[in-house]
Design an enzyme around this catalytic site. Structure first.
Site, PDB file in Angstrom:
ATOM      1  N   ARG A 184       0.768  -1.224  -0.090  1.00 48.48           N
ATOM      2  CA  ARG A 184      -0.118   0.140  -0.042  1.00 48.48           C
ATOM      3  C   ARG A 184       1.095   1.282  -0.185  1.00 48.48           C
ATOM      4  NH1 ARG A 184      -3.553  -2.639  -1.574  1.00 48.48           N
ATOM      5  NH2 ARG A 184      -5.785  -2.871  -0.818  1.00 48.48           N
ATOM      6  N   GLU A 219      -3.773   8.093  -5.718  1.00 52.22           N
ATOM      7  CA  GLU A 219      -3.893   7.386  -6.920  1.00 52.22           C
ATOM      8  C   GLU A 219      -5.124   7.741  -7.706  1.00 52.22           C
ATOM      9  OE1 GLU A 219      -3.852   3.175  -6.414  1.00 52.22           O
ATOM     10  OE2 GLU A 219      -1.959   3.097  -5.309  1.00 52.22           O
ATOM     11  N   HIS A 275      -0.913   0.699  -9.993  1.00 51.64           N
ATOM     12  CA  HIS A 275      -1.486  -0.099  -9.125  1.00 51.64           C
ATOM     13  C   HIS A 275      -2.112  -1.670 -10.069  1.00 51.64           C
ATOM     14  CE1 HIS A 275      -3.882  -0.423  -5.073  1.00 51.64           C
ATOM     15  NE2 HIS A 275      -3.648  -1.645  -5.443  1.00 51.64           N
TER      16      HIS A 275
END
Length: 326
Positions: free
Chosen positions: A232, A261, A280
């Site tokens: 993370r 993000e 991601h």
């Protein structure tokens, strides 16, 4: 005849795969976006959080009058957990097992990209510039995998197979681990960081791991070491990482996750030649959405037969019990 089908709410972001429609065969399904969630939850037994980046469940929680089980289409549950849910009787499960091997392959790919300087070759190719260079071997280099759950173990297997020496960092120290050999306690992390060429973050985000890699930790790295984060974004203090990279205190970073993000265009990370950025996607291989739906459907059938669902999350620790991560 009594209707025994449960009511399942699927929280999505406006789109979902056609394979999702198969859930209609075994449940009454309500599809809801974040705005629609409060109206969809009353009377529902199950919530499938397909939109795993959403934090809308906390706001809609008062409407979850009959909810018994929440399943998340991700391995991490940090965006979902909030105090009312933690202290409720609602079971939370995650999608452990879907992302292990793909994320391990991503980590190995980034290690090889750094060692073989592939990112520089791509830049030189774009400019049609021929520049011979020497590269590094990965055989015999040392890697520390922070997070000893299934993803961390898959990473260890890939790196070990490539000839690297792999250790782990977890909640408890131990020796003779079948995948890591030595596992260092997270509390002792600063004391061992300086012995590794690659530090890989695969831990869940908890109160104990938030900001784990800060300026103090980065100061312990070898100046030739690289950081790889597939856990993370908030495991790393991003400003401290930027400063360490700029000052040359570490050699590089491969980052698949970030505090914000998408990563803002203003981030200095975009312009650093020693940083590899991906959006991601380290666990997202072809067919992954269908795999996620199959996992949920299998779990739903267990639920229908009165069995406990798989991948039950310890809501206090923030990960599946029995798969220690940090």
């Amino acid at each position: 005849m009594t209707d025994t089908k449960p009511t399942v709410v699927i929280l999505h972001d406006g789109t979902y795969p056609l394979a999702m429609l198969g859930i209609n065969d075994i449940a009454h399904v309500r599809y809801a976006t974040e705005d629609e969630l409060p109206q969809a939850l009353p009377g529902a037994d199950v919530l499938f959080v397909w939109h795993f980046l959403s934090e809308a469940v906390a706001e809609a929680w008062p409407a979850a009058t009959d909810l018994r089980w929440i399943h998340v289409a991700s391995a991490g549950v940090d965006r979902l957990l909030f105090d009312e849910l933690r202290h409720s009787g609602v079971v939370v499960t995650n999608s452990r097992g879907i992302f292990d091997r793909p994320m391990a392959e991503y980590v190995l790919a980034t290690v090889l990209a750094f060692a073989k300087d592939l990112h520089t070759s791509i830049r030189l190719q774009d400019g049609k510039h021929w520049q011979h260079r020497e590269t590094e071997r990965i055989e015999g280099t040392a890697a520390l995998v922070v997070g000893t759950g299934p993803i961390g173990r898959a990473i260890a297997a890939q790196l070990s197979a490539a000839g690297m020496s792999v250790s782990g960092a977890g909640r408890l120290a131990r020796a003779d681990d079948p995948d890591f050999g030595d596992v260092h306690a997270s509390d002792d992390l600063h004391g061992v960081l300086g012995t590794f060429d690659y530090v890989i973050l695969a831990a869940p985000l908890t109160e104990q791991t938030r900001g784990l890699i800060d300026a103090t930790a980065l100061a312990r790295f070898k100046p030739t070491a690289r950081l790889i984060n597939v856990g993370r974004g908030s495991l790393v203090v991003q400003e401290d990482l930027v400063e360490a990279l700029t000052a040359g205190r570490i050699a590089g970073a491969a980052l698949d996750v970030f505090d914000i993000e998408p990563l803002p265009e203003t981030s200095p990370l975009w312009d650093m030649s020693n940083v590899l950025i991906s959006p991601h996607m380290s666990g997202d291989t072809i067919g992954w959405t269908e795999d996620l739906i199959t996992l949920f459907t299998t779990n739903l059938r267990r639920y229908l037969h009165g069995n406990d669902p798989a991948n039950v999350v310890d809501k206090q620790r923030g990960y599946v019990s029995g798969s220690e991560s940090t």
